[in-house]
Design a protein around this motif. Structure first.
Motif, PDB file in Angstrom:
ATOM      1  N   TYR A   1       0.825  -1.211   0.000  1.00  0.00           N
ATOM      2  CA  TYR A   1       0.000   0.000   0.000  1.00  0.00           C
ATOM      3  C   TYR A   1       0.856   1.258   0.000  1.00  0.00           C
ATOM      4  O   TYR A   1       0.503   2.263  -0.625  1.00  0.00           O
ATOM      5  N   ALA A   2       1.996   1.212   0.678  1.00  0.00           N
ATOM      6  CA  ALA A   2       2.891   2.367   0.664  1.00  0.00           C
ATOM      7  C   ALA A   2       3.461   2.597  -0.731  1.00  0.00           C
ATOM      8  O   ALA A   2       3.533   3.738  -1.208  1.00  0.00           O
ATOM      9  N   LEU A   3       3.844   1.520  -1.422  1.00  0.00           N
ATOM     10  CA  LEU A   3       4.388   1.635  -2.773  1.00  0.00           C
ATOM     11  C   LEU A   3       3.341   2.185  -3.738  1.00  0.00           C
ATOM     12  O   LEU A   3       3.620   3.073  -4.547  1.00  0.00           O
ATOM     13  N   MET A   4       2.125   1.638  -3.666  1.00  0.00           N
ATOM     14  CA  MET A   4       1.065   2.108  -4.553  1.00  0.00           C
ATOM     15  C   MET A   4       0.745   3.576  -4.279  1.00  0.00           C
ATOM     16  O   MET A   4       0.554   4.371  -5.207  1.00  0.00           O
ATOM     17  N   SER A   5       0.703   3.939  -3.000  1.00  0.00           N
ATOM     18  CA  SER A   5       0.404   5.324  -2.636  1.00  0.00           C
ATOM     19  C   SER A   5       1.463   6.270  -3.189  1.00  0.00           C
ATOM     20  O   SER A   5       1.153   7.376  -3.640  1.00  0.00           O
ATOM     21  N   ARG A   6       2.718   5.841  -3.159  1.00  0.00           N
ATOM     22  CA  ARG A   6       3.793   6.666  -3.704  1.00  0.00           C
ATOM     23  C   ARG A   6       3.594   6.926  -5.192  1.00  0.00           C
ATOM     24  O   ARG A   6       3.770   8.055  -5.654  1.00  0.00           O
ATOM     25  N   GLU A   7       3.213   5.887  -5.959  1.00  0.00           N
ATOM     26  CA  GLU A   7       2.990   6.079  -7.398  1.00  0.00           C
ATOM     27  C   GLU A   7       1.799   6.995  -7.643  1.00  0.00           C
ATOM     28  O   GLU A   7       1.824   7.835  -8.548  1.00  0.00           O
ATOM     29  N   TYR A   8       0.762   6.848  -6.829  1.00  0.00           N
ATOM     30  CA  TYR A   8      -0.423   7.697  -6.972  1.00  0.00           C
ATOM     31  C   TYR A   8      -0.064   9.164  -6.705  1.00  0.00           C
ATOM     32  O   TYR A   8      -0.415  10.053  -7.493  1.00  0.00           O
ATOM     33  N   VAL A   9       0.648   9.423  -5.609  1.00  0.00           N
ATOM     34  CA  VAL A   9       1.015  10.801  -5.268  1.00  0.00           C
ATOM     35  C   VAL A   9       1.952  11.386  -6.318  1.00  0.00           C
ATOM     36  O   VAL A   9       1.891  12.578  -6.637  1.00  0.00           O
ATOM     37  N   ARG A  10       2.803  10.565  -6.888  1.00  0.00           N
ATOM     38  CA  ARG A  10       3.701  11.030  -7.950  1.00  0.00           C
ATOM     39  C   ARG A  10       2.894  11.585  -9.123  1.00  0.00           C
ATOM     40  O   ARG A  10       3.231  12.631  -9.693  1.00  0.00           O
ATOM     41  N   LEU A  11       1.811  10.914  -9.475  1.00  0.00           N
ATOM     42  CA  LEU A  11       0.958  11.392 -10.562  1.00  0.00           C
ATOM     43  C   LEU A  11       0.234  12.679 -10.176  1.00  0.00           C
ATOM     44  O   LEU A  11       0.073  13.593 -10.992  1.00  0.00           O
ATOM     45  N   VAL A  12      -0.224  12.729  -8.917  1.00  0.00           N
ATOM     46  CA  VAL A  12      -0.875  13.950  -8.435  1.00  0.00           C
ATOM     47  C   VAL A  12       0.083  15.133  -8.546  1.00  0.00           C
ATOM     48  O   VAL A  12      -0.282  16.224  -9.021  1.00  0.00           O
ATOM     49  N   GLU A  13       1.324  14.928  -8.130  1.00  0.00           N
ATOM     50  CA  GLU A  13       2.315  16.007  -8.155  1.00  0.00           C
ATOM     51  C   GLU A  13       2.679  16.420  -9.579  1.00  0.00           C
ATOM     52  O   GLU A  13       3.106  17.545  -9.814  1.00  0.00           O
ATOM     53  N   GLN A  14       2.503  15.497 -10.525  1.00  0.00           N
ATOM     54  CA  GLN A  14       2.785  15.824 -11.919  1.00  0.00           C
ATOM     55  C   GLN A  14       1.618  16.533 -12.584  1.00  0.00           C
ATOM     56  O   GLN A  14       1.702  16.924 -13.745  1.00  0.00           O
ATOM     57  N   GLY A  15       0.522  16.717 -11.856  1.00  0.00           N
ATOM     58  CA  GLY A  15      -0.579  17.529 -12.348  1.00  0.00           C
ATOM     59  C   GLY A  15      -1.658  16.797 -13.119  1.00  0.00           C
ATOM     60  O   GLY A  15      -2.494  17.445 -13.771  1.00  0.00           O
ATOM     61  N   TYR A  16      -1.692  15.473 -13.058  1.00  0.00           N
ATOM     62  CA  TYR A  16      -2.729  14.739 -13.774  1.00  0.00           C
ATOM     63  C   TYR A  16      -4.081  14.942 -13.109  1.00  0.00           C
ATOM     64  O   TYR A  16      -4.208  14.819 -11.884  1.00  0.00           O
ATOM     65  N   ARG A  17      -5.100  15.235 -13.901  1.00  0.00           N
ATOM     66  CA  ARG A  17      -6.433  15.486 -13.367  1.00  0.00           C
ATOM     67  C   ARG A  17      -7.092  14.203 -12.887  1.00  0.00           C
ATOM     68  O   ARG A  17      -7.937  14.241 -12.003  1.00  0.00           O
ATOM     69  N   SER A  18      -6.715  13.082 -13.464  1.00  0.00           N
ATOM     70  CA  SER A  18      -7.279  11.796 -13.041  1.00  0.00           C
ATOM     71  C   SER A  18      -6.141  10.799 -12.826  1.00  0.00           C
ATOM     72  O   SER A  18      -5.899   9.923 -13.663  1.00  0.00           O
TER      73      SER A  18
END
Length: 210
Positions: free
Chosen positions: A130-147
């Motif tokens: 869950y920590a690994l998946m959360s890191r990938e998700y936050v990485r996308l958020v920080e890159q500005g993806y709307r979804s």
């Protein structure tokens, strides 16, 4: 594409291996797939014909770069032929090839949009997962993806519902945080501790100290 002679009778069926297995620190490709330099190569049998599909890993798209169909080696064994037919072409599942190519590129850290460089998590079960998946998700958020959920689902070759459910659970169990009533947008201290344990070699067995 090259012409030739089909194998004996029956319908042309592309033989795919559906299961894909990863090992931590390694990428294990499915049967019929290999990496050759900057090329991701898929080889399969089309009822006696040989199909070779090449995808360039450095290309800015996930689809194949070239497709080749070759006749069987033993032409003497062929009794009748109609060359490359519409039936033969329809037996090539381009949707499946594209899906697998997209997933393997993500596993290899070569996603077309460059958005996901981490390994694909087929199963998310442990706190470390869950920590690994959360890191990938936050990485996308920080890159500005709307979804970011949709992006992660596309990159990992999974359904949006699957990723969405995992992200909800990650937030509910304290790995992701965000403003009330809005999507999560940051890692918690709990997630960071598990990721810090990964850097120090503790990996999946790093304990939850909260």
């Amino acid at each position: 594409m090259t012409g030739g002679y089909p194998a004996h009778g029956g319908c042309c069926v592309l033989r795919y291996v559906q299961g894909m297995v990863t090992e931590r620190g390694d990428v294990v490709l499915p049967e019929g797939w290999r990496v050759d330099g900057d090329d991701l190569v898929h080889e399969a049998e089309l009822h006696g014909w040989r199909l070779t599909v090449v995808s360039v890993l450095s290309a800015p798209w996930d689809g194949p770069t070239s497709l080749r169909i070759d006749p069987p080696d033993d032409l003497d064994a062929v009794v009748e032929t109609d060359g490359i037919t519409a039936e033969l072409m329809r037996s090539i599942s381009m949707a499946e090839i594209r899906r697998t190519t997209r997933e393997l590129r993500a596993r290899l850290g070569r996603a077309a949009d460059g958005s996901v460089a981490g390994g694909v998590l087929e199963r998310v079960e442990t706190d470390h997962d869950y920590a690994l998946m959360s890191r990938e998700y936050v990485r996308l958020v920080e890159q500005g993806y709307r979804s970011p959920i949709t992006r992660l689902a596309m990159a990992w070759g999974m359904s949006r519902n699957t990723i969405s459910g995992r992200i909800r659970r990650a937030r509910a169990t304290g790995f992701l945080d965000g403003p009330p009533g809005k999507p999560a947008d940051r890692l918690t201290d709990k997630a960071k501790r598990f990721l810090e344990g990964e850097r120090h070699g503790a990996g999946r067995d790093h304990p939850d100290r909260e």
